[in-house]
Design a protein around this motif. Sequence first.
Motif, PDB file in Angstrom:
ATOM      1  N   VAL A  88       0.845  -1.198   0.000  1.00  0.00           N
ATOM      2  CA  VAL A  88       0.000   0.000   0.000  1.00  0.00           C
ATOM      3  C   VAL A  88       0.876   1.243   0.000  1.00  0.00           C
ATOM      4  N   SER A  89       0.336   2.324  -0.568  1.00  0.00           N
ATOM      5  CA  SER A  89       1.009   3.616  -0.426  1.00  0.00           C
ATOM      6  C   SER A  89       0.704   4.123   0.971  1.00  0.00           C
ATOM      7  N   SER A  90       1.696   4.607   1.651  1.00  0.00           N
ATOM      8  CA  SER A  90       1.510   4.980   3.056  1.00  0.00           C
ATOM      9  C   SER A  90       2.009   6.385   3.295  1.00  0.00           C
ATOM     10  N   PRO A  91       1.349   7.129   4.190  1.00  0.00           N
ATOM     11  CA  PRO A  91       1.831   8.467   4.530  1.00  0.00           C
ATOM     12  C   PRO A  91       3.121   8.452   5.329  1.00  0.00           C
ATOM     13  N   GLY A  92       3.619   7.264   5.700  1.00  0.00           N
ATOM     14  CA  GLY A  92       4.908   7.185   6.375  1.00  0.00           C
ATOM     15  C   GLY A  92       4.848   6.818   7.832  1.00  0.00           C
ATOM     16  N   ASN A  93       3.663   6.782   8.418  1.00  0.00           N
ATOM     17  CA  ASN A  93       3.551   6.442   9.842  1.00  0.00           C
ATOM     18  C   ASN A  93       3.070   5.020  10.061  1.00  0.00           C
ATOM     19  N   GLY A  94       3.045   4.218   8.969  1.00  0.00           N
ATOM     20  CA  GLY A  94       2.614   2.826   9.091  1.00  0.00           C
ATOM     21  C   GLY A  94       1.118   2.669   9.193  1.00  0.00           C
ATOM     22  N   LYS A  95       0.374   3.784   9.056  1.00  0.00           N
ATOM     23  CA  LYS A  95      -1.080   3.726   9.137  1.00  0.00           C
ATOM     24  C   LYS A  95      -1.665   4.405   7.908  1.00  0.00           C
ATOM     25  N   GLY A  96      -2.932   4.133   7.661  1.00  0.00           N
ATOM     26  CA  GLY A  96      -3.598   4.781   6.540  1.00  0.00           C
ATOM     27  C   GLY A  96      -3.027   4.320   5.216  1.00  0.00           C
ATOM     28  N   GLY A  97      -3.054   5.222   4.243  1.00  0.00           N
ATOM     29  CA  GLY A  97      -2.554   4.893   2.926  1.00  0.00           C
ATOM     30  C   GLY A  97      -3.663   4.419   2.005  1.00  0.00           C
ATOM     31  N   PHE A  98      -3.258   3.976   0.794  1.00  0.00           N
ATOM     32  CA  PHE A  98      -4.220   3.555  -0.219  1.00  0.00           C
ATOM     33  C   PHE A  98      -3.765   2.247  -0.856  1.00  0.00           C
ATOM     34  N   TYR A  99      -4.754   1.438  -1.220  1.00  0.00           N
ATOM     35  CA  TYR A  99      -4.464   0.195  -1.919  1.00  0.00           C
ATOM     36  C   TYR A  99      -4.039   0.490  -3.357  1.00  0.00           C
ATOM     37  N   HIS A 100      -3.275  -0.420  -3.903  1.00  0.00           N
ATOM     38  CA  HIS A 100      -2.747  -0.243  -5.257  1.00  0.00           C
ATOM     39  C   HIS A 100      -3.871  -0.365  -6.285  1.00  0.00           C
ATOM     40  N   PRO A 101      -4.081   0.654  -7.128  1.00  0.00           N
ATOM     41  CA  PRO A 101      -5.120   0.546  -8.162  1.00  0.00           C
ATOM     42  C   PRO A 101      -4.667  -0.406  -9.270  1.00  0.00           C
ATOM     43  N   VAL A 102      -5.600  -1.183  -9.783  1.00  0.00           N
ATOM     44  CA  VAL A 102      -5.314  -2.128 -10.870  1.00  0.00           C
ATOM     45  C   VAL A 102      -5.881  -1.551 -12.157  1.00  0.00           C
ATOM     46  N   HIS A 103      -5.022  -1.406 -13.175  1.00  0.00           N
ATOM     47  CA  HIS A 103      -5.431  -0.788 -14.428  1.00  0.00           C
ATOM     48  C   HIS A 103      -5.549  -1.847 -15.517  1.00  0.00           C
ATOM     49  N   VAL A 104      -6.752  -1.998 -16.038  1.00  0.00           N
ATOM     50  CA  VAL A 104      -6.991  -2.945 -17.124  1.00  0.00           C
ATOM     51  C   VAL A 104      -7.646  -2.149 -18.258  1.00  0.00           C
ATOM     52  N   ALA A 105      -6.918  -1.180 -18.775  1.00  0.00           N
ATOM     53  CA  ALA A 105      -7.460  -0.311 -19.816  1.00  0.00           C
ATOM     54  C   ALA A 105      -7.644  -1.070 -21.122  1.00  0.00           C
ATOM     55  N   LYS A 106      -8.600  -0.622 -21.921  1.00  0.00           N
ATOM     56  CA  LYS A 106      -8.920  -1.310 -23.167  1.00  0.00           C
ATOM     57  C   LYS A 106      -7.732  -1.358 -24.109  1.00  0.00           C
TER      58      LYS A 106
END
Length: 546
Positions: free
Chosen positions: A397-415
Motif C-alpha cells: 500500500v502507499s503509506s503516509p509514512g507512519n505505518g497507518k492509513g494509505g491507499f491500496y494499489h489501483p489495478v489498471h486494465v485499460a482497453k
Amino acid sequence: MVLRQVFHRVILLCLVCAAAWPEAAGGAPQEHASSAPARRRPHNIVLFITDGMRHESVTADNSPAMFSLRRQGVDFANSHSIYPTFTTPNASVFATGHLLGDTGDFGNALYVGHAMRNGKTATLTPFIENDSFLARLNHFFGGNYLQEETLMDLARRNGYAVATVGKLGPTAIQDVTQVKSAGDDALAPCACIIIDDSTGLHGIPLPENLLHEMKAAGLSAAALDRSNGQPEPKQNNGRSGTLAANWMQQQYFASAVTEAILPEFKKSGRPWFLVFWSRDPDGSQHSQGDSMGRLVPGINGPTSRAAIHNVDANLWQIVDYLKDNGLFADTDIIVAADHGFSTISRREISRGGTPTASFAATRLYADVQEGFLPPGFLAIDLAHALQQPLYDLDAPVSSPGNGKGGFYHPVHVAKDSRRAQHPVYGNSLIGGTGRVPGENDKTDAEVIVAANGGSDLIYLPQDGPARTEINKKLARTICDFLLQQDYVDGIFLRDDLGDLPGTLPMSAIGLMGATRIPKPAMIVNFKSFSLNESLLSRVEIADTPL
C-alpha cells in the motif's frame, strides 16, 4: 451429514467415554469390586488427513498403507467435503463439528471486517493458512475465532495428551485456542504441541520436554521448508513447476511424531490424540510441473503420484511405530481427506476445449499466457461490468509514512493496454477510494472479492438498515452479470438478499449461523468438467496463481 461431522462425532464419542476412565483426570487406577466390570483404558486416536486426495487415488501399488488400512477397517466410499471446498473451512469442521455458518471459516482467504497489516501490505482478506493471522483473528474474536469448542480442547479436558502436526494453517486450527499473540506478531508460548511449517523462529513455541526429545532424536527445532533444496517453482507464463514431491518437509513432520511426540506420550502413560495434517499430495499437486498449460496428465502425472506415495510412507512410518511399541491394538486410526483435487484450467471451459470469452482473458499480462485467465479474473470482469475502480488487496500500500492509513494499489486494465495489471492473488476491492481503513473503520468499497481457487467469495461491506434495498439491487446486478459468464457454474446467495433467479440460498449448505465473522453476500462456484468417466480427470477453472 457431511463426512467431516461423522468423523467429529466418532472421535467425540471416544473422548467423552474417556471421561469415565479413572486415570482421565490424572488419578491412579481404582480397585474394582470383583462383581464390577473392568473399565477398559480408552483408545488412543490418530486422525490422519491427506490434504487434497481423492478416494480413487488410494491404490495397492501407490498407497499400500492406506489401501491396507481401508481393507481392514470401515471404508466411506462416497464421502463428500463441505462447501465451499477449501482447506481451512474443512479444517474447522474437523476441529469443531460445526458448519461454516457457526465458525465463520468461509475460505482460506476471507473478509474479516478490518485490515490486517503485514509488512507493507494491509489486507482485508487475510490468507489464514498462517499462524500469525490466526492469532490475530483469535485476539479480535475473543480468543477463539471459530467460537466453538475444538476436539483438542475436549481431549485435553478429559485427560488426553494432544498434538497436531503438519500443514501450516489447518494444523493450528485443530488446537486454535492455543494460538495466541505475545505482541508485535510474536506467537505466545503454550503447553500445547503444534508443529507446522513455521515451527522454529517464527512459529508457536514448543514445550521444553518435547524440544529435549527432538534434540535427542537429532531433529531440528525448526521445520524444514518445502523447497527440497530447489528454487521455489514458478507456474505462470509456461515456466515449469516442481518435479519433486514435498518429501523433506513431510519426513520432518513424520519423524517428529515417531521420534519425539509419541515417545513422550508413551512415557506419560496417558491416552493421546494426534492429528497429522499432511501437506501432500496437495502441496506438490499445486506446484507440479508435469503439464504446465495443458490439462493432461494434470494431477495424474508422476509428481502427483510421487506425492501420494510420499504421504502413504508417512502414514506407514506412524503405523510401524505403533506396532513396534505395542500401541497399535489400542489406537484408532482415521484416515481422511479434507477435499479432492482437480486439474486447473486457465483457458478451456469444456471437455471440447472451448476457450473462455472472459473480458479479463482478452488483456495481455506480463506473467500470463495470452488468452489465459489471470489471477483475479472475476474481480477484473466484475469491476469492468460495474464500471468501478479496482484495487489490489495484496500489493504494497502507499503509506503516509507512519505505518497507518494509505491507499491500496489501483489495478489498471485499460482497453488499449498492452500490459494490463491483475491483482497479485485475486483478492480485490471494487469501488470506493481505495483508502486503507483504520483498525476500527470500515472500507468505503462497494464490493470485496476474496479469491479462493475453485470458488470466490463476494462481500458487500456497506451494510445497515439504510443499505438493505441498495444491497439487494447491487446483489441482483452482480448475479445477473455472473450468470452470463461462461466460467460460472453455481451461485449461493445470502438469505437476506432475497431469492434471485439462478441462485441457491446459503442456508441450504449450512452457511447461515451464529458466527460474528462477516458472511459473504454470495459464493461463486467456477465451472468444472471431466475429460473422461474418472473423477481423477476432473478439471476446474480457478482464480488464484496456484
